[in-house]
Write a protein that holds these residues in place. Structure first.
Motif, PDB file in Angstrom:
ATOM      1  N   LYS A  79      23.826 -32.672-101.397  1.00 50.15           N
ATOM      2  CA  LYS A  79      24.472 -32.583-100.085  1.00 50.15           C
ATOM      3  C   LYS A  79      25.518 -31.478-100.093  1.00 50.15           C
ATOM      4  N   ASN A  80      26.332 -31.437-101.143  1.00 56.81           N
ATOM      5  CA  ASN A  80      27.364 -30.409-101.247  1.00 56.81           C
ATOM      6  C   ASN A  80      26.752 -29.015-101.355  1.00 56.81           C
ATOM      7  N   LEU A  81      25.624 -28.921-102.073  1.00 55.89           N
ATOM      8  CA  LEU A  81      24.958 -27.630-102.225  1.00 55.89           C
ATOM      9  C   LEU A  81      24.467 -27.119-100.878  1.00 55.89           C
ATOM     10  N   TYR A  82      23.867 -27.984-100.071  1.00 58.24           N
ATOM     11  CA  TYR A  82      23.350 -27.568 -98.771  1.00 58.24           C
ATOM     12  C   TYR A  82      24.461 -27.173 -97.815  1.00 58.24           C
ATOM     13  N   ASN A  83      25.630 -27.761 -98.022  1.00 59.52           N
ATOM     14  CA  ASN A  83      26.754 -27.439 -97.144  1.00 59.52           C
ATOM     15  C   ASN A  83      27.482 -26.173 -97.573  1.00 59.52           C
ATOM     16  N   VAL A 176       4.558 -18.255-104.847  1.00 59.68           N
ATOM     17  CA  VAL A 176       5.331 -19.500-104.734  1.00 59.68           C
ATOM     18  C   VAL A 176       5.329 -20.260-106.055  1.00 59.68           C
ATOM     19  N   ASN A 177       4.274 -20.084-106.867  1.00 61.02           N
ATOM     20  CA  ASN A 177       4.219 -20.771-108.157  1.00 61.02           C
ATOM     21  C   ASN A 177       5.369 -20.333-109.066  1.00 61.02           C
ATOM     22  N   VAL A 178       5.774 -19.072-108.937  1.00 63.03           N
ATOM     23  CA  VAL A 178       6.919 -18.576-109.701  1.00 63.03           C
ATOM     24  C   VAL A 178       8.221 -19.050-109.049  1.00 63.03           C
ATOM     25  N   ILE A 179       8.278 -18.957-107.731  1.00 63.74           N
ATOM     26  CA  ILE A 179       9.478 -19.360-106.994  1.00 63.74           C
ATOM     27  C   ILE A 179       9.818 -20.823-107.268  1.00 63.74           C
ATOM     28  N   ASN A 180       8.806 -21.663-107.389  1.00 63.13           N
ATOM     29  CA  ASN A 180       9.042 -23.097-107.584  1.00 63.13           C
ATOM     30  C   ASN A 180       9.658 -23.416-108.938  1.00 63.13           C
ATOM     31  N   THR A 181       9.678 -22.449-109.854  1.00 65.62           N
ATOM     32  CA  THR A 181      10.320 -22.661-111.144  1.00 65.62           C
ATOM     33  C   THR A 181      11.791 -22.269-111.112  1.00 65.62           C
ATOM     34  N   MET A 182      12.246 -21.712-109.992  1.00 68.03           N
ATOM     35  CA  MET A 182      13.660 -21.341-109.861  1.00 68.03           C
ATOM     36  C   MET A 182      14.538 -22.585-109.867  1.00 68.03           C
ATOM     37  N   ARG A 183      15.750 -22.422-110.339  1.00 64.47           N
ATOM     38  CA  ARG A 183      16.708 -23.513-110.248  1.00 64.47           C
ATOM     39  C   ARG A 183      17.021 -23.761-108.778  1.00 64.47           C
ATOM     40  N   VAL A 184      17.099 -25.011-108.405  1.00 66.67           N
ATOM     41  CA  VAL A 184      17.341 -25.344-107.010  1.00 66.67           C
ATOM     42  C   VAL A 184      18.699 -24.818-106.553  1.00 66.67           C
ATOM     43  N   THR A 185      19.650 -24.702-107.476  1.00 65.09           N
ATOM     44  CA  THR A 185      20.972 -24.170-107.126  1.00 65.09           C
ATOM     45  C   THR A 185      20.928 -22.694-106.779  1.00 65.09           C
ATOM     46  N   GLU A 186      19.856 -22.009-107.181  1.00 62.43           N
ATOM     47  CA  GLU A 186      19.684 -20.602-106.824  1.00 62.43           C
ATOM     48  C   GLU A 186      18.838 -20.465-105.556  1.00 62.43           C
ATOM     49  N   LEU A 188      17.942 -22.674-103.015  1.00 58.59           N
ATOM     50  CA  LEU A 188      18.297 -23.231-101.715  1.00 58.59           C
ATOM     51  C   LEU A 188      19.364 -22.435-100.963  1.00 58.59           C
ATOM     52  N   PRO A 189      20.426 -21.963-101.607  1.00 57.80           N
ATOM     53  CA  PRO A 189      21.401 -21.166-100.844  1.00 57.80           C
ATOM     54  C   PRO A 189      20.797 -19.891-100.257  1.00 57.80           C
ATOM     55  N   ILE A 190      19.855 -19.267-101.004  1.00 57.43           N
ATOM     56  CA  ILE A 190      19.232 -18.045-100.492  1.00 57.43           C
ATOM     57  C   ILE A 190      18.342 -18.356 -99.298  1.00 57.43           C
ATOM     58  N   SER A 191      17.511 -19.396 -99.435  1.00 60.65           N
ATOM     59  CA  SER A 191      16.612 -19.741 -98.328  1.00 60.65           C
ATOM     60  C   SER A 191      17.402 -20.215 -97.113  1.00 60.65           C
ATOM     61  N   LYS A 192      18.498 -20.929 -97.355  1.00 58.82           N
ATOM     62  CA  LYS A 192      19.337 -21.372 -96.239  1.00 58.82           C
ATOM     63  C   LYS A 192      19.856 -20.170 -95.454  1.00 58.82           C
ATOM     64  N   HIS A 193      20.223 -19.111 -96.181  1.00 60.03           N
ATOM     65  CA  HIS A 193      20.738 -17.914 -95.519  1.00 60.03           C
ATOM     66  C   HIS A 193      19.714 -17.339 -94.539  1.00 60.03           C
ATOM     67  N   PHE A 194      18.450 -17.278 -94.976  1.00 62.28           N
ATOM     68  CA  PHE A 194      17.418 -16.721 -94.104  1.00 62.28           C
ATOM     69  C   PHE A 194      17.289 -17.535 -92.822  1.00 62.28           C
ATOM     70  N   PHE A 195      17.302 -18.855 -92.961  1.00 60.83           N
ATOM     71  CA  PHE A 195      17.105 -19.692 -91.782  1.00 60.83           C
ATOM     72  C   PHE A 195      18.327 -19.755 -90.877  1.00 60.83           C
TER      73      PHE A 195
END
Length: 233
Positions: A79-83, A176-186, A188-195
């Motif tokens: 929750k804190n990460l998404y915020n 996406v197979n490579v992207i899915n191995t990324m740490r979620v802490t890396e 999600l903040p990037i994808s959130k920025h795009f949206f």
């Protein structure tokens, strides 16, 4: 990681669970989000890599209580990460067995043109899906892009940079197979920025973590049952 050895009807079983978000991949989060059934066994299975059926063979369910508490802790961390609006400066991608250290460009420009158009379509399709579901007036209040869509978007952003190859629509989609191995802490903040930035007028709240509400309920239910069991003579 937190490790615990438990007893099952088949012998001892070693369970290792991520203790922090830095140890969770985007792929694991996608599996959590898309799971039709998400009880304690299923959540622990996804995060530990141990089949749920094996976990169900554990003799004493209370031995998993430490993991249930851990899931609750991770839910709050998510929750804190998404915020957060902080974007990582550097990410590491494993491309064909080679670790690629990549700087995240500050303006997050999507290039080349093929990747930009594909990313634009991914965002447009996700917005259209929410408009269809909630209507033109309420879709922004309920906008909640799926993690799978976030993975597709990041694949377009990173493919050429990570591989050094010319843009190819199908190869980028498969990235996406490579992207899915990324740490979620890396990731999600990037994808959130795009949206929240493309198109520029799109400034909406994103709530990717809705699945973790159910995890929280599961943990709370586990605590209730545990407390009841202590009252039974």
């Amino acid at each position: 990681m937190i490790n615990k050895t438990v007893k099952t009807h088949k012998g001892k079983l070693s369970v290792a669970m991520p203790e922090s978000l830095d140890e969770i991949t985007l792929g694991q989060m996608i599996t959590l989000q898309s799971a039709e059934k998400l009880g304690d066994a299923e959540a622990i299975s996804i995060l530990s890599g141990i089949p749920a059926e094996e976990l169900k063979q554990i003799k004493d369910a209370s031995e998993l209580s430490v993991f249930s508490e851990l899931i609750l802790k991770l839910a709050f961390s998510i929750k804190n990460l998404y915020n957060s609006d902080a974007i990582p400066n550097l990410v590491i991608l494993d491309v064909d067995g080679v670790s690629k250290r990549m700087k995240v460009i500050s303006d997050l420009a999507i290039e080349p043109a093929g990747a930009y158009w594909a990313a634009r379509d991914i965002i447009a399709d996700e917005i259209a899906s929410h408009i269809k579901k909630y209507g033109n007036d309420d879709w922004q209040a309920n906008f909640n892009p799926s993690l799978q869509v976030c993975s597709k978007l990041l694949a377009q952003y990173f493919y050429c940079r990570a591989t050094g190859k010319p843009y190819d629509e199908y190869q980028a989609a498969a990235f996406v197979n490579v992207i899915n191995t990324m740490r979620v802490t890396e990731a999600l903040p990037i994808s959130k920025h795009f949206f929240t930035s493309y198109p520029h007028f799109l400034k909406v709240k994103t709530g990717f973590w809705h699945q973790f509400r159910q995890l929280w309920k599961n943990v709370q239910e586990y605590r209730r049952l545990k407390n009841l069991s202590t009252l039974i003579p």
